[in-house]
Design an enzyme around this catalytic site. Structure first.
Site, PDB file in Angstrom:
ATOM      1  CD  GLU A   5     120.194  21.647  49.344  1.00  0.00           C
ATOM      2  OE1 GLU A   5     120.085  20.727  48.445  1.00  0.00           O
ATOM      3  OE2 GLU A   5     120.587  21.617  50.437  1.00  0.00           O
ATOM      4  CB  THR A  55     116.221  22.412  52.084  1.00  0.00           C
ATOM      5  OG1 THR A  55     116.062  23.645  52.731  1.00  0.00           O
ATOM      6  CG2 THR A  55     117.582  22.215  51.443  1.00  0.00           C
ATOM      7  CE1 TYR A  56     107.776  20.200  53.238  1.00  0.00           C
ATOM      8  CE2 TYR A  56     108.582  19.318  55.373  1.00  0.00           C
ATOM      9  CZ  TYR A  56     107.499  19.623  54.461  1.00  0.00           C
ATOM     10  OH  TYR A  56     106.050  19.453  55.019  1.00  0.00           O
ATOM     11  CG  HIS A  78     115.063  18.947  49.519  1.00  0.00           C
ATOM     12  ND1 HIS A  78     115.974  18.833  50.320  1.00  0.00           N
ATOM     13  CD2 HIS A  78     115.165  19.002  48.196  1.00  0.00           C
ATOM     14  CE1 HIS A  78     117.057  18.816  49.390  1.00  0.00           C
ATOM     15  NE2 HIS A  78     116.671  19.026  48.159  1.00  0.00           N
ATOM     16  CG  ASP A 135     118.400  15.334  60.879  1.00  0.00           C
ATOM     17  OD1 ASP A 135     119.028  14.129  60.358  1.00  0.00           O
ATOM     18  OD2 ASP A 135     119.001  16.296  60.293  1.00  0.00           O
ATOM     19  CE  LYS A 166     117.326   6.508  50.598  1.00  0.00           C
ATOM     20  NZ  LYS A 166     117.780   7.769  51.628  1.00  0.00           N
ATOM     21  CD  GLN A 204     125.304  15.335  54.777  1.00  0.00           C
ATOM     22  OE1 GLN A 204     125.148  16.287  53.943  1.00  0.00           O
ATOM     23  NE2 GLN A 204     124.351  15.039  55.573  1.00  0.00           N
ATOM     24  CD  GLN A 212     129.525  27.486  55.631  1.00  0.00           C
ATOM     25  OE1 GLN A 212     130.407  28.563  55.241  1.00  0.00           O
ATOM     26  NE2 GLN A 212     128.943  26.845  54.768  1.00  0.00           N
TER      27      GLN A 212
HETATM   28  P1  FAD Z   1     116.396   7.111  55.343  1.00  0.00           P
HETATM   29  O1  FAD Z   1     116.646   6.844  53.987  1.00  0.00           O
HETATM   30  O2  FAD Z   1     115.284   6.741  55.971  1.00  0.00           O
HETATM   31  O3  FAD Z   1     117.714   6.650  56.154  1.00  0.00           O
HETATM   32  C1  FAD Z   1     117.996   7.135  57.618  1.00  0.00           C
HETATM   33  C2  FAD Z   1     118.649   5.797  58.341  1.00  0.00           C
HETATM   34  O4  FAD Z   1     117.758   4.670  58.504  1.00  0.00           O
HETATM   35  C3  FAD Z   1     120.003   5.532  57.781  1.00  0.00           C
HETATM   36  O5  FAD Z   1     120.801   5.174  58.830  1.00  0.00           O
HETATM   37  C4  FAD Z   1     119.431   4.226  56.906  1.00  0.00           C
HETATM   38  O6  FAD Z   1     120.550   3.186  56.822  1.00  0.00           O
HETATM   39  C5  FAD Z   1     118.348   3.550  57.759  1.00  0.00           C
HETATM   40  N1  FAD Z   1     117.407   3.056  57.106  1.00  0.00           N
HETATM   41  C6  FAD Z   1     116.780   3.398  55.866  1.00  0.00           C
HETATM   42  N2  FAD Z   1     115.879   2.624  55.581  1.00  0.00           N
HETATM   43  C7  FAD Z   1     115.734   1.649  56.425  1.00  0.00           C
HETATM   44  C8  FAD Z   1     115.053   0.210  56.727  1.00  0.00           C
HETATM   45  N3  FAD Z   1     113.994  -0.040  55.872  1.00  0.00           N
HETATM   46  N4  FAD Z   1     115.090  -0.323  58.074  1.00  0.00           N
HETATM   47  C9  FAD Z   1     116.187   0.002  58.857  1.00  0.00           C
HETATM   48  N5  FAD Z   1     116.835   1.123  58.605  1.00  0.00           N
HETATM   49  C10 FAD Z   1     116.734   1.827  57.674  1.00  0.00           C
HETATM   50  N6  FAD Z   1     116.709  17.176  55.854  1.00  0.00           N
HETATM   51  C11 FAD Z   1     115.626  18.088  56.381  1.00  0.00           C
HETATM   52  O7  FAD Z   1     114.843  18.392  57.115  1.00  0.00           O
HETATM   53  N7  FAD Z   1     115.280  18.952  55.206  1.00  0.00           N
HETATM   54  C12 FAD Z   1     115.858  18.580  53.876  1.00  0.00           C
HETATM   55  O8  FAD Z   1     115.451  19.499  52.685  1.00  0.00           O
HETATM   56  C13 FAD Z   1     116.922  17.800  53.629  1.00  0.00           C
HETATM   57  N8  FAD Z   1     117.694  17.805  52.626  1.00  0.00           N
HETATM   58  C14 FAD Z   1     118.434  17.025  52.499  1.00  0.00           C
HETATM   59  C15 FAD Z   1     119.297  16.394  51.196  1.00  0.00           C
HETATM   60  C16 FAD Z   1     120.159  15.591  51.013  1.00  0.00           C
HETATM   61  C17 FAD Z   1     120.922  15.365  49.843  1.00  0.00           C
HETATM   62  C18 FAD Z   1     120.553  15.070  52.390  1.00  0.00           C
HETATM   63  C19 FAD Z   1     121.791  13.996  52.228  1.00  0.00           C
HETATM   64  C20 FAD Z   1     120.207  14.990  53.532  1.00  0.00           C
HETATM   65  C21 FAD Z   1     118.918  16.227  53.504  1.00  0.00           C
HETATM   66  N9  FAD Z   1     118.455  16.149  54.965  1.00  0.00           N
HETATM   67  C22 FAD Z   1     117.390  17.084  54.843  1.00  0.00           C
HETATM   68  C23 FAD Z   1     118.887  15.375  56.019  1.00  0.00           C
HETATM   69  C24 FAD Z   1     117.920  14.114  56.104  1.00  0.00           C
HETATM   70  O9  FAD Z   1     116.759  14.381  56.528  1.00  0.00           O
HETATM   71  C25 FAD Z   1     118.732  13.528  57.197  1.00  0.00           C
HETATM   72  O10 FAD Z   1     120.132  13.197  57.155  1.00  0.00           O
HETATM   73  C26 FAD Z   1     118.002  12.214  57.771  1.00  0.00           C
HETATM   74  O11 FAD Z   1     118.626  11.806  59.099  1.00  0.00           O
HETATM   75  C27 FAD Z   1     117.969  10.906  57.085  1.00  0.00           C
HETATM   76  O12 FAD Z   1     117.228  11.128  55.922  1.00  0.00           O
HETATM   77  P2  FAD Z   1     117.019  10.042  54.719  1.00  0.00           P
HETATM   78  O13 FAD Z   1     116.222  10.441  53.774  1.00  0.00           O
HETATM   79  O14 FAD Z   1     118.378   9.625  54.309  1.00  0.00           O
HETATM   80  O15 FAD Z   1     116.556   8.818  55.470  1.00  0.00           O
END
Ligand code: FAD
Length: 296
Positions: A17, A48-49, A77, A109, A168, A179, A215
């Site tokens: 990555e 990443t984004y 991403h 986030d 999803k 993660q 880190q």
């Molecule tokens: P979601 O899948 O939406 O989940 C977020 C929360 O909402 C979880 O608690 C989930 O249980 C809950 N949830 C999901 N769907 C629902 C629903 N329908 N109703 C109620 N609750 C729900 N961040 C960046 O800014 N740029 C990146 O490039 C980036 N890359 C990442 C790559 C990986 C592999 C990982 C693990 C994380 C990455 N992140 C990145 C961080 C990520 O954006 C954060 O972890 C963020 O807080 C959650 O993203 P998600 O897509 O998992 O969200």
């Protein structure tokens, strides 16, 4: 190339990555670092984004460059939490123009501003909303999603977290990337639970090599990951020496990856953080294991 084609192959794979520059001035140095990683010919590279999307154009520029110059499949991403439907639509069009075939669909986030605002004003609340829009656009991307062996920090419990993860996947995720985690048993337990919940897509464990003591705190804060005593001892003992810590962190990550491969995981993703030397060292440590004959 769609990443599912890689995951369907009966061989081990390692991917890396990179992240885009935060400003114009660092674009060339980031581009150089990503090219050095591409020269290692990983199975794919993810880009990443930037949170908030301010430097989002760079994600595509870097992904396109890696793909065109080095023929390494790329995963771009995309986050949605700060976006409107129009900006997401525009991003999808730009991805198609750049020849991107793989998209990691993420929520992003929550910024302090978002947390202070009413959720009713957010266009996108969850990654699943973005996945629906990507699907509805008609673009034939291979879509990935994020998953959390130690549950997402905002989740009340793992049952709900896995229920939303299933949503999803049902919406169109063809694979999931985890993660970071520092204890492989957490991953194995998580895999049992999601398979029981009928989530059958490939899950790619994400391994973060911790190569300096600073880190550690950042990684825990960001991910809420559990630090096993074995890892803490290593930081206590070698954290004061940058070179020793780097060597120990690479060895720990390598050890995690070997254990994953030994236990039937085929594809591992390394959060290589624009560090070609770290990526190269890990790949070199696995050189015999990654040869086709190393996996039967
Ligand atoms: P979601 O899948 O939406 O989940 C977020 C929360 O909402 C979880 O608690 C989930 O249980 C809950 N949830 C999901 N769907 C629902 C629903 N329908 N109703 C109620 N609750 C729900 N961040 C960046 O800014 N740029 C990146 O490039 C980036 N890359 C990442 C790559 C990986 C592999 C990982 C693990 C994380 C990455 N992140 C990145 C961080 C990520 O954006 C954060 O972890 C963020 O807080 C959650 O993203 P998600 O897509 O998992 O969200």
């Amino acid at each position: 190339m769609k990443l599912t084609e890689i995951f369907e192959q009966n061989k081990l794979s390692l991917s890396f990555e990179v992240f885009p520059p935060k400003s114009n001035t660092s674009f060339e140095s980031v581009k150089h670092a990503t090219e050095e990683i591409a020269k290692l010919r990983p199975s794919f590279m993810s880009v990443t984004y930037g949170a908030g999307g301010g430097t989002s154009r760079y994600t595509l520029d870097i992904a396109k460059n890696i793909k065109e110059q080095y023929s390494v499949p790329t995963l771009a991403h995309l986050t949605c939490i700060s976006s409107t439907r129009e900006t997401v639509k525009e991003k999808i069009s730009q991805m198609i123009e750049c020849g991107i075939e793989n998209v990691m669909a993420l929520r992003g986030d929550l910024t302090p501003e978002l947390q202070a605002s009413s959720r009713d004003t957010w266009t996108y609340k969850h990654a699943v909303d973005l996945i629906h829009d990507i699907k509805e656009s008609g673009a034939e991307f291979c879509i990935g999603g994020a998953c959390y062996p130690e549950i997402h920090p905002e989740s009340a419990n793992q049952r709900d977290d896995i229920r939303y993860l299933k949503e999803k996947v049902d919406a169109g995720c063809s694979f999931l990337t985890t993660q970071m985690f520092f204890d492989n048993n957490l991953l194995y337990n998580f895999l049992y639970k999601i398979r029981e919940a009928d989530i059958t897509v490939p899950v790619i464990p994400g391994i973060m090599p911790i190569t300096n003591a600073n880190q550690v705190e950042r990684a825990i804060k960001l991910s809420g990951s559990f630090m096993p005593q074995r890892f803490k001892s290593l930081v206590d003992k070698f954290g004061h020496s940058p070179e020793a810590m780097k060597q120990a962190g690479i060895a720990y990550a390598t050890d995690q990856i070997i254990d994953l491969f030994a236990n039937g995981i085929k594809n591992v993703h390394v959060y290589s953080m624009n560090k070609p030397d770290v990526a190269a060292k890990i790949q070199d440590n696995l050189s015999e294991i990654l040869k086709p004959e190393g996996f039967i």
